[in-house]
Design a protein around this motif. Structure first.
Motif, PDB file in Angstrom:
ATOM      1  N   LEU A  17     -13.400  -5.923  15.247  1.00 33.53           N
ATOM      2  CA  LEU A  17     -12.391  -6.852  14.738  1.00 33.53           C
ATOM      3  C   LEU A  17     -12.450  -6.960  13.218  1.00 33.53           C
ATOM      4  N   PHE A  18     -13.660  -6.985  12.674  1.00 32.75           N
ATOM      5  CA  PHE A  18     -13.831  -7.065  11.225  1.00 32.75           C
ATOM      6  C   PHE A  18     -13.243  -5.833  10.538  1.00 32.75           C
ATOM      7  N   PHE A  19     -13.551  -4.637  11.057  1.00 31.69           N
ATOM      8  CA  PHE A  19     -13.012  -3.414  10.451  1.00 31.69           C
ATOM      9  C   PHE A  19     -11.494  -3.356  10.552  1.00 31.69           C
ATOM     10  N   SER A  20     -10.946  -3.835  11.656  1.00 31.85           N
ATOM     11  CA  SER A  20      -9.495  -3.858  11.803  1.00 31.85           C
ATOM     12  C   SER A  20      -8.862  -4.790  10.778  1.00 31.85           C
ATOM     13  N   MET A  21      -9.444  -5.956  10.569  1.00 29.22           N
ATOM     14  CA  MET A  21      -8.915  -6.888   9.579  1.00 29.22           C
ATOM     15  C   MET A  21      -9.051  -6.338   8.164  1.00 29.22           C
ATOM     16  N   VAL A  22     -10.172  -5.706   7.867  1.00 33.80           N
ATOM     17  CA  VAL A  22     -10.368  -5.121   6.533  1.00 33.80           C
ATOM     18  C   VAL A  22      -9.351  -4.007   6.290  1.00 33.80           C
ATOM     19  N   TYR A  23      -9.113  -3.166   7.306  1.00 30.03           N
ATOM     20  CA  TYR A  23      -8.148  -2.085   7.153  1.00 30.03           C
ATOM     21  C   TYR A  23      -6.750  -2.636   6.893  1.00 30.03           C
ATOM     22  N   HIS A  24      -6.330  -3.648   7.628  1.00 30.38           N
ATOM     23  CA  HIS A  24      -4.999  -4.194   7.431  1.00 30.38           C
ATOM     24  C   HIS A  24      -4.865  -4.904   6.087  1.00 30.38           C
ATOM     25  N   ALA A  25      -5.917  -5.535   5.624  1.00 28.85           N
ATOM     26  CA  ALA A  25      -5.885  -6.141   4.287  1.00 28.85           C
ATOM     27  C   ALA A  25      -5.774  -5.062   3.212  1.00 28.85           C
ATOM     28  N   TRP A  26      -6.512  -3.974   3.379  1.00 31.33           N
ATOM     29  CA  TRP A  26      -6.444  -2.860   2.423  1.00 31.33           C
ATOM     30  C   TRP A  26      -5.060  -2.227   2.438  1.00 31.33           C
ATOM     31  N   LEU A  27      -4.483  -2.042   3.642  1.00 25.92           N
ATOM     32  CA  LEU A  27      -3.153  -1.448   3.752  1.00 25.92           C
ATOM     33  C   LEU A  27      -2.103  -2.341   3.111  1.00 25.92           C
ATOM     34  N   TRP A  28      -2.183  -3.649   3.331  1.00 20.67           N
ATOM     35  CA  TRP A  28      -1.238  -4.570   2.720  1.00 20.67           C
ATOM     36  C   TRP A  28      -1.337  -4.500   1.200  1.00 20.67           C
ATOM     37  N   HIS A  29      -2.570  -4.450   0.680  1.00 21.20           N
ATOM     38  CA  HIS A  29      -2.780  -4.361  -0.768  1.00 21.20           C
ATOM     39  C   HIS A  29      -2.184  -3.063  -1.321  1.00 21.20           C
ATOM     40  N   LYS A  30      -2.381  -1.950  -0.629  1.00 17.90           N
ATOM     41  CA  LYS A  30      -1.838  -0.662  -1.082  1.00 17.90           C
ATOM     42  C   LYS A  30      -0.321  -0.667  -1.067  1.00 17.90           C
ATOM     43  N   VAL A  31       0.279  -1.226  -0.018  1.00 22.93           N
ATOM     44  CA  VAL A  31       1.740  -1.251   0.074  1.00 22.93           C
ATOM     45  C   VAL A  31       2.328  -2.117  -1.021  1.00 22.93           C
ATOM     46  N   LYS A  32       1.670  -3.213  -1.358  1.00 21.04           N
ATOM     47  CA  LYS A  32       2.193  -4.094  -2.402  1.00 21.04           C
ATOM     48  C   LYS A  32       2.005  -3.508  -3.802  1.00 21.04           C
ATOM     49  N   ASN A  33       0.876  -2.854  -4.058  1.00 18.57           N
ATOM     50  CA  ASN A  33       0.571  -2.402  -5.417  1.00 18.57           C
ATOM     51  C   ASN A  33       0.941  -0.945  -5.681  1.00 18.57           C
ATOM     52  N   GLN A  34       0.773  -0.077  -4.713  1.00 21.90           N
ATOM     53  CA  GLN A  34       1.100   1.348  -4.873  1.00 21.90           C
ATOM     54  C   GLN A  34       1.895   1.811  -3.653  1.00 21.90           C
ATOM     55  N   PRO A  35       3.158   1.437  -3.550  1.00 24.39           N
ATOM     56  CA  PRO A  35       3.897   1.729  -2.322  1.00 24.39           C
ATOM     57  C   PRO A  35       4.145   3.220  -2.096  1.00 24.39           C
ATOM     58  N   GLN A  36       4.212   4.010  -3.149  1.00 22.98           N
ATOM     59  CA  GLN A  36       4.487   5.437  -2.960  1.00 22.98           C
ATOM     60  C   GLN A  36       3.281   6.222  -2.465  1.00 22.98           C
ATOM     61  N   SER A  37       2.135   5.592  -2.371  1.00 23.19           N
ATOM     62  CA  SER A  37       0.954   6.289  -1.859  1.00 23.19           C
ATOM     63  C   SER A  37       0.778   6.097  -0.357  1.00 23.19           C
ATOM     64  N   THR A  38       1.700   5.354   0.280  1.00 21.06           N
ATOM     65  CA  THR A  38       1.625   5.145   1.727  1.00 21.06           C
ATOM     66  C   THR A  38       2.915   5.624   2.372  1.00 21.06           C
ATOM     67  N   THR A  39       2.846   5.944   3.649  1.00 15.07           N
ATOM     68  CA  THR A  39       4.051   6.369   4.354  1.00 15.07           C
ATOM     69  C   THR A  39       5.039   5.225   4.498  1.00 15.07           C
ATOM     70  N   ILE A  40       4.553   4.009   4.557  1.00 15.25           N
ATOM     71  CA  ILE A  40       5.446   2.850   4.657  1.00 15.25           C
ATOM     72  C   ILE A  40       6.319   2.750   3.407  1.00 15.25           C
ATOM     73  N   GLY A  41       5.715   2.896   2.250  1.00 15.67           N
ATOM     74  CA  GLY A  41       6.472   2.837   0.998  1.00 15.67           C
ATOM     75  C   GLY A  41       7.434   3.995   0.848  1.00 15.67           C
ATOM     76  N   ILE A  42       7.021   5.183   1.281  1.00 13.97           N
ATOM     77  CA  ILE A  42       7.903   6.349   1.213  1.00 13.97           C
ATOM     78  C   ILE A  42       9.097   6.157   2.131  1.00 13.97           C
ATOM     79  N   TYR A  43       8.881   5.637   3.336  1.00 15.09           N
ATOM     80  CA  TYR A  43       9.982   5.393   4.260  1.00 15.09           C
ATOM     81  C   TYR A  43      10.948   4.352   3.719  1.00 15.09           C
ATOM     82  N   VAL A  44      10.432   3.332   3.045  1.00 11.55           N
ATOM     83  CA  VAL A  44      11.312   2.315   2.460  1.00 11.55           C
ATOM     84  C   VAL A  44      12.204   2.943   1.389  1.00 11.55           C
TER      85      VAL A  44
END
Length: 89
Positions: A17-44
């Motif tokens: 559970l801890f690793f899952s929460m850490v991963y989602h926090a890291w992913l949220w941070h990446k999408v907000k700060n560097q959106p072009q480095s994730t597939t979510i940002g590229i799709y947007v």
């Protein structure tokens, strides 16, 4: 023997559970700060360009159909005027 299985569950479940929460926090941070480095940002970004292209295509299609309707009405009116002027009733 039973105690070890329980001990393993007590350690691994919260750790998962801890690793899952850490991963989602890291992913949220990446999408907000560097959106072009994730597939979510590229799709947007791609979706924005696609919507713009579709709106342009629809606008062009509507403009073309409006022009065709206007031309056909003018041609019909002109033909009716020519026909009515050549025949005397």
């Amino acid at each position: 023997m039973e105690w070890r299985k329980c001990y393993l569950d007590v350690i691994l479940v919260p750790l998962g559970l801890f690793f899952s929460m850490v991963y989602h926090a890291w992913l949220w941070h990446k999408v907000k700060n560097q959106p072009q480095s994730t597939t979510i940002g590229i799709y947007v970004t791609v979706r924005r360009y696609w919507v713009f292209a579709m709106m342009t295509t629809l606008r062009n299609a509507i403009t073309g159909s409006t022009q065709m309707a206007t031309i056909s009405i003018l041609l019909c009116s002109g033909l009716a005027a020519v026909i009515s002027s050549t025949y005397s009733i």
